[in-house]
Design a protein around this motif. Structure first.
Motif, PDB file in Angstrom:
ATOM      1  N   LYS A 266      21.876  46.011  -9.011  1.00  0.00           N
ATOM      2  CA  LYS A 266      22.413  45.191  -8.019  1.00  0.00           C
ATOM      3  C   LYS A 266      23.899  44.627  -8.315  1.00  0.00           C
ATOM      4  O   LYS A 266      24.606  44.534  -7.357  1.00  0.00           O
ATOM      5  CB  LYS A 266      21.437  43.728  -7.883  1.00  0.00           C
ATOM      6  CG  LYS A 266      22.008  43.117  -6.739  1.00  0.00           C
ATOM      7  CD  LYS A 266      20.534  42.560  -6.046  1.00  0.00           C
ATOM      8  CE  LYS A 266      20.804  41.945  -4.459  1.00  0.00           C
ATOM      9  NZ  LYS A 266      19.834  41.375  -3.930  1.00  0.00           N
ATOM     10  N   MET A 267      24.170  44.488  -9.591  1.00  0.00           N
ATOM     11  CA  MET A 267      25.592  44.079  -9.960  1.00  0.00           C
ATOM     12  C   MET A 267      26.724  45.080  -9.674  1.00  0.00           C
ATOM     13  O   MET A 267      27.635  44.738  -9.545  1.00  0.00           O
ATOM     14  CB  MET A 267      25.673  43.570 -11.361  1.00  0.00           C
ATOM     15  CG  MET A 267      25.576  44.661 -12.412  1.00  0.00           C
ATOM     16  SD  MET A 267      25.620  43.977 -14.270  1.00  0.00           S
ATOM     17  CE  MET A 267      23.936  43.467 -14.289  1.00  0.00           C
ATOM     18  N   ILE A 268      26.162  46.415  -9.587  1.00  0.00           N
ATOM     19  CA  ILE A 268      27.227  47.217  -9.326  1.00  0.00           C
ATOM     20  C   ILE A 268      27.208  47.744  -7.682  1.00  0.00           C
ATOM     21  O   ILE A 268      27.860  48.794  -7.446  1.00  0.00           O
ATOM     22  CB  ILE A 268      27.144  48.535 -10.398  1.00  0.00           C
ATOM     23  CG1 ILE A 268      25.674  49.282 -10.103  1.00  0.00           C
ATOM     24  CG2 ILE A 268      27.398  48.098 -11.712  1.00  0.00           C
ATOM     25  CD1 ILE A 268      25.598  50.493 -10.944  1.00  0.00           C
ATOM     26  N   SER A 269      26.152  47.618  -6.880  1.00  0.00           N
ATOM     27  CA  SER A 269      26.174  47.870  -5.679  1.00  0.00           C
ATOM     28  C   SER A 269      27.405  47.636  -4.790  1.00  0.00           C
ATOM     29  O   SER A 269      27.957  46.364  -5.003  1.00  0.00           O
ATOM     30  CB  SER A 269      24.889  47.218  -4.845  1.00  0.00           C
ATOM     31  OG  SER A 269      24.864  46.233  -4.956  1.00  0.00           O
ATOM     32  N   PRO A 270      27.967  48.376  -4.032  1.00  0.00           N
ATOM     33  CA  PRO A 270      28.945  48.119  -3.341  1.00  0.00           C
ATOM     34  C   PRO A 270      28.878  47.025  -2.471  1.00  0.00           C
ATOM     35  O   PRO A 270      29.768  46.174  -2.416  1.00  0.00           O
ATOM     36  CB  PRO A 270      29.339  49.457  -2.245  1.00  0.00           C
ATOM     37  CG  PRO A 270      28.609  50.374  -3.069  1.00  0.00           C
ATOM     38  CD  PRO A 270      27.425  49.819  -3.736  1.00  0.00           C
ATOM     39  N   GLN A 271      27.551  46.675  -1.970  1.00  0.00           N
ATOM     40  CA  GLN A 271      27.493  45.524  -1.228  1.00  0.00           C
ATOM     41  C   GLN A 271      27.729  44.180  -1.742  1.00  0.00           C
ATOM     42  O   GLN A 271      28.586  43.429  -1.728  1.00  0.00           O
ATOM     43  CB  GLN A 271      26.111  45.367  -0.482  1.00  0.00           C
ATOM     44  CG  GLN A 271      25.664  44.220   0.003  1.00  0.00           C
ATOM     45  CD  GLN A 271      23.937  44.333   0.572  1.00  0.00           C
ATOM     46  OE1 GLN A 271      23.794  45.091   1.101  1.00  0.00           O
ATOM     47  NE2 GLN A 271      23.464  43.295   0.242  1.00  0.00           N
ATOM     48  N   ASN A 272      27.080  44.092  -3.030  1.00  0.00           N
ATOM     49  CA  ASN A 272      27.318  42.929  -4.035  1.00  0.00           C
ATOM     50  C   ASN A 272      28.712  42.754  -4.379  1.00  0.00           C
ATOM     51  O   ASN A 272      29.206  41.592  -4.549  1.00  0.00           O
ATOM     52  CB  ASN A 272      26.439  42.863  -5.139  1.00  0.00           C
ATOM     53  CG  ASN A 272      24.914  41.985  -4.881  1.00  0.00           C
ATOM     54  OD1 ASN A 272      24.824  41.625  -3.609  1.00  0.00           O
ATOM     55  ND2 ASN A 272      24.503  41.496  -5.616  1.00  0.00           N
ATOM     56  N   LEU A 273      29.349  43.872  -4.884  1.00  0.00           N
ATOM     57  CA  LEU A 273      30.812  43.830  -5.298  1.00  0.00           C
ATOM     58  C   LEU A 273      31.778  43.244  -4.239  1.00  0.00           C
ATOM     59  O   LEU A 273      32.516  42.504  -4.488  1.00  0.00           O
ATOM     60  CB  LEU A 273      31.211  45.499  -5.735  1.00  0.00           C
ATOM     61  CG  LEU A 273      30.707  45.821  -6.942  1.00  0.00           C
ATOM     62  CD1 LEU A 273      31.021  47.499  -7.126  1.00  0.00           C
ATOM     63  CD2 LEU A 273      31.174  45.086  -8.314  1.00  0.00           C
TER      64      LEU A 273
ATOM     65  N   LEU B  34      20.137  48.370 -18.587  1.00  0.00           N
ATOM     66  CA  LEU B  34      19.226  49.652 -17.899  1.00  0.00           C
ATOM     67  C   LEU B  34      18.835  50.439 -19.162  1.00  0.00           C
ATOM     68  O   LEU B  34      17.490  50.839 -19.231  1.00  0.00           O
ATOM     69  CB  LEU B  34      20.232  50.622 -16.940  1.00  0.00           C
ATOM     70  CG  LEU B  34      19.260  51.606 -16.523  1.00  0.00           C
ATOM     71  CD1 LEU B  34      18.316  51.303 -15.696  1.00  0.00           C
ATOM     72  CD2 LEU B  34      20.320  52.698 -16.018  1.00  0.00           C
ATOM     73  N   LEU B  35      19.417  50.651 -20.084  1.00  0.00           N
ATOM     74  CA  LEU B  35      18.732  51.324 -21.287  1.00  0.00           C
ATOM     75  C   LEU B  35      17.839  50.663 -22.096  1.00  0.00           C
ATOM     76  O   LEU B  35      16.825  50.917 -22.450  1.00  0.00           O
ATOM     77  CB  LEU B  35      20.092  51.452 -22.325  1.00  0.00           C
ATOM     78  CG  LEU B  35      19.678  52.159 -23.633  1.00  0.00           C
ATOM     79  CD1 LEU B  35      18.981  53.593 -23.340  1.00  0.00           C
ATOM     80  CD2 LEU B  35      20.670  52.396 -24.599  1.00  0.00           C
TER      81      LEU B  35
ATOM     82  N   ARG C  98      34.444  48.222 -12.770  1.00  0.00           N
ATOM     83  CA  ARG C  98      34.496  48.537 -14.424  1.00  0.00           C
ATOM     84  C   ARG C  98      34.318  47.466 -15.277  1.00  0.00           C
ATOM     85  O   ARG C  98      33.803  47.700 -16.159  1.00  0.00           O
ATOM     86  CB  ARG C  98      36.140  48.996 -14.321  1.00  0.00           C
ATOM     87  CG  ARG C  98      36.646  49.957 -14.017  1.00  0.00           C
ATOM     88  CD  ARG C  98      38.048  50.527 -14.025  1.00  0.00           C
ATOM     89  NE  ARG C  98      39.130  49.811 -13.289  1.00  0.00           N
ATOM     90  CZ  ARG C  98      39.457  49.829 -12.381  1.00  0.00           C
ATOM     91  NH1 ARG C  98      39.191  50.918 -11.527  1.00  0.00           N
ATOM     92  NH2 ARG C  98      40.439  49.005 -12.178  1.00  0.00           N
ATOM     93  N   ARG C  99      34.358  46.389 -14.837  1.00  0.00           N
ATOM     94  CA  ARG C  99      34.119  45.130 -15.823  1.00  0.00           C
ATOM     95  C   ARG C  99      32.611  44.863 -15.991  1.00  0.00           C
ATOM     96  O   ARG C  99      32.133  44.622 -17.111  1.00  0.00           O
ATOM     97  CB  ARG C  99      34.708  43.806 -15.098  1.00  0.00           C
ATOM     98  CG  ARG C  99      36.081  43.629 -15.091  1.00  0.00           C
ATOM     99  CD  ARG C  99      36.814  43.730 -16.541  1.00  0.00           C
ATOM    100  NE  ARG C  99      38.225  43.130 -16.643  1.00  0.00           N
ATOM    101  CZ  ARG C  99      38.535  41.847 -16.491  1.00  0.00           C
ATOM    102  NH1 ARG C  99      37.854  40.744 -16.343  1.00  0.00           N
ATOM    103  NH2 ARG C  99      40.000  41.799 -16.439  1.00  0.00           N
ATOM    104  N   VAL C 100      31.888  45.200 -15.003  1.00  0.00           N
ATOM    105  CA  VAL C 100      30.189  45.016 -14.833  1.00  0.00           C
ATOM    106  C   VAL C 100      29.366  46.168 -15.187  1.00  0.00           C
ATOM    107  O   VAL C 100      28.114  46.032 -15.697  1.00  0.00           O
ATOM    108  CB  VAL C 100      30.023  44.242 -13.543  1.00  0.00           C
ATOM    109  CG1 VAL C 100      30.448  42.971 -13.370  1.00  0.00           C
ATOM    110  CG2 VAL C 100      29.898  45.181 -12.416  1.00  0.00           C
ATOM    111  N   LEU C 101      30.295  47.442 -14.978  1.00  0.00           N
ATOM    112  CA  LEU C 101      29.360  48.685 -15.339  1.00  0.00           C
ATOM    113  C   LEU C 101      28.757  48.712 -16.548  1.00  0.00           C
ATOM    114  O   LEU C 101      27.712  48.930 -16.821  1.00  0.00           O
ATOM    115  CB  LEU C 101      30.105  49.711 -14.710  1.00  0.00           C
ATOM    116  CG  LEU C 101      29.542  51.161 -15.029  1.00  0.00           C
ATOM    117  CD1 LEU C 101      28.284  51.158 -14.274  1.00  0.00           C
ATOM    118  CD2 LEU C 101      30.480  52.308 -14.767  1.00  0.00           C
ATOM    119  N   PRO C 102      29.347  48.207 -17.838  1.00  0.00           N
ATOM    120  CA  PRO C 102      28.893  48.480 -18.937  1.00  0.00           C
ATOM    121  C   PRO C 102      27.719  47.586 -19.359  1.00  0.00           C
ATOM    122  O   PRO C 102      26.709  47.890 -19.918  1.00  0.00           O
ATOM    123  CB  PRO C 102      30.010  47.945 -19.936  1.00  0.00           C
ATOM    124  CG  PRO C 102      31.397  48.257 -19.239  1.00  0.00           C
ATOM    125  CD  PRO C 102      30.999  48.140 -17.762  1.00  0.00           C
TER     126      PRO C 102
END
Length: 538
Positions: free
Chosen positions: A483-490, A518-519, A508-512
């Motif tokens: 959810k944090m990387i979805s275009p809608q939420n961004l 997820l891992l 780029r800030r939240v993807l890591p």
């Protein structure tokens, strides 16, 4: 009677699966590459699903159209019925000014920005997720954090990362309710397993939030309230989802997390001026704030207390049986579908729970709230209609996605794909959260991802011998991290924090963080599929 086939195209499972995946590919490409609006992508995917069902899988045109209408009907009631009434309740508090009272009460708990991040983004954001969802938690949390002085980028990051642990039970449990519906699994089982996965995220996320806010110093100074908040949230979410009601899981967890922070002496220590100067690098919104009376504060918290009481009463066996008497179950017109084994599928029937559904119970809480807050009937109705207008595109999107899901499930497309990907064997348990994560990343909705991929997970589980409930739950639990990387939420976060056009920078800030968590979830689910962690399952 239409009988589903696993490999209708020349007897080839691979070729049939390739055709079956076209509707999903259409939605994902339109959303992720073409950047189409969600409602347009959903309707285009539905059209492709109908063509594939009729031309490739041999489903009669009448039954295919009827299946699409059934899915759309479920999207409208009870799914969007829940969301509309929950968001309406929130709008009533904004209309009457009691939302501002609530915000001020949070600000008086602590002047420490790290504690404010826990209260505003994690706890109150979870409460907004429980009641409204669909981007509201991120928008409201980001605005409030910027108002108290957070730099816009940091406010957006905190709001996005906080909107993870509560998502699976958001909008009064809508994602797990949808998951149970599309998979045919009992809601209690699905809720129970999700409630043994996402609480583990809740233990970690508050610690990550204080690190984002103030680095190692933030973790060193405030790890006690952060960890205590996470433990309280996780414990209540686990207990409510397993033993009370999935609809109450996030409400109870959010209030429990906020309560321990408020009551913990460590959290009430004033922050040093150095910390405040370094952390609050944005422009604080200064407002003329008068003291709120005790009555105003009570009325500000009243809607949320009413929901807890009403839902708790609704779970009492005598009351639950009474509410169930207003449920209408019937054979959906035009559907005569059997699985490949010749047995009729559960999708032939449809259920309309007029009273025993979250949307109706929230509506009751809203009516009582309107009366207590002295909102006239005309103003309340006007707010309700305005809420529908605000959600009109979300309503169309959800109806389209559920219609697409229904066509894929009834025609056998979902079964074919699930059978094909079952070749992953035991490794499927590790990959199951990734599918949910990907679905939410492109759709912005755990509900939509569950509708799209829930049946696939169950089919693949049956073919590999894994627990269907585990993989279905993993779809939802992994999805919350997308959810944090979805275009809608961004986009919502950038608009709320006044960061126009900065979606790429924020991604780029939240993807890591998204990939790292997820891992962790993949390892948890894989462990639960083996003797190592199978003891965690009911």
């Amino acid at each position: 009677m239409f009988v589903q086939e696993l490999a209708p195209l020349g007897g080839s499972l691979g070729l049939s699966a390739l055709a079956a995946v076209l509707p999903l590919a259409t939605v994902l490409v339109l959303l992720g590459v073409v950047r189409s609006k969600a409602q347009h992508a959903a309707l285009a995917g539905l059209l492709v699903a109908l063509v594939v069902a009729i031309a490739a899988f041999g489903m009669p045109i009448g039954q295919a159209v009827s299946g699409a209408l059934q899915g759309a009907a479920f999207g409208l009631f009870p799914i969007m019925w829940i969301v509309v009434n929950a968001l309406w309740l929130y709008q009533l508090t904004v209309h009457t000014g009691h939302f501002d009272v609530l915000r001020r009460s949070f600000g008086r708990v602590s002047d420490d920005p790290r504690i404010q991040a826990l209260i505003i983004a994690f706890c109150f954001g979870a409460l907004m997720e429980a009641l409204a969802g669909f981007g509201a938690p991120v928008a409201i949390s980001a605005v409030m954090l910027v108002a108290v002085g957070f730099a816009p980028v940091k406010a957006a990051m905190v709001a996005l990362l906080a909107n993870t642990a509560p998502v699976a039970f958001g909008s009064m449990g809508t994602p797990v309710v949808t998951l149970a519906q599309v998979t045919g699994l009992p809601l209690e089982q699905v809720s129970s397993i999700v409630g043994r996965q996402t609480p583990l995220l809740a233990l970690v996320v508050p610690l990550l939030l204080v690190m984002i806010v103030d680095g190692r110093r933030g973790l060193r100074d405030t790890w006690v309230p952060a960890l205590t908040c996470g433990i309280a949230f996780a414990l209540v979410q686990f207990l409510a989802s397993n033993y009370v009601s999935p609809q109450l899981a996030d409400i109870g967890a959010a209030l429990a997390g906020a309560a321990v922070v408020v009551l913990l002496p460590h959290a009430r220590r004033p922050a040093s001026e150095a910390v405040r100067a370094e952390v609050l690098t944005g422009t604080r919104t200064v407002t003329q704030e008068r003291p709120d009376t005790r009555g105003e504060v009570v009325r500000a918290y009243l809607p949320y207390g009413l929901i807890i009481v009403i839902f708790a009463i609704g779970q009492l066996p005598p009351v639950k049986r009474l509410l169930d008497t207003a449920t209408w179950k019937f054979h959906w017109p035009g559907l005569q579908v059997a699985a490949s084994n010749g047995k009729p599928v559960s999708g032939n029937t449809f259920s309309l729970p007029f009273l025993n559904t979250s949307g109706t119970l929230v509506l009751l809480a809203g009516i009582i709230t309107a009366a207590v807050l002295a909102v006239s009937a005309r103003a309340a109705v006007r707010q309700w209609l305005a809420t529908i207008k605000e959600l009109r595109f979300a309503i169309l999107t959800v109806a389209g996605v559920l219609a697409l899901s229904s066509v894929m499930n009834l025609s056998g497309q979902a079964t074919t794909i699930g059978t094909f990907i079952a070749a992953a064997g035991a490794g499927l348990a590790f990959l199951a959260p990734v599918l949910g994560w990907f679905g939410v990343a492109v759709s912005g909705s755990d509900t939509s991802a569950n509708a799209l991929f829930g049946a696939l997970q169950v089919t693949a589980a049956h073919k590999t011998g894994l627990a269907a409930e585990l993989l279905a739950a993993a779809n939802s639990s992994g999805g919350v991290l997308g959810k944090m990387i979805s275009p809608q939420n961004l986009t919502i976060a950038c608009v709320a924090a006044n960061l126009p056009g900065e979606e790429g920078k924020l991604l780029r800030r939240v993807l890591p963080w998204s990939l790292g968590l997820l891992l962790v979830m993949c390892l948890i689910v894989y462990g639960q599929s083996t003797p190592a962690l199978s003891w965690m399952l009911p």
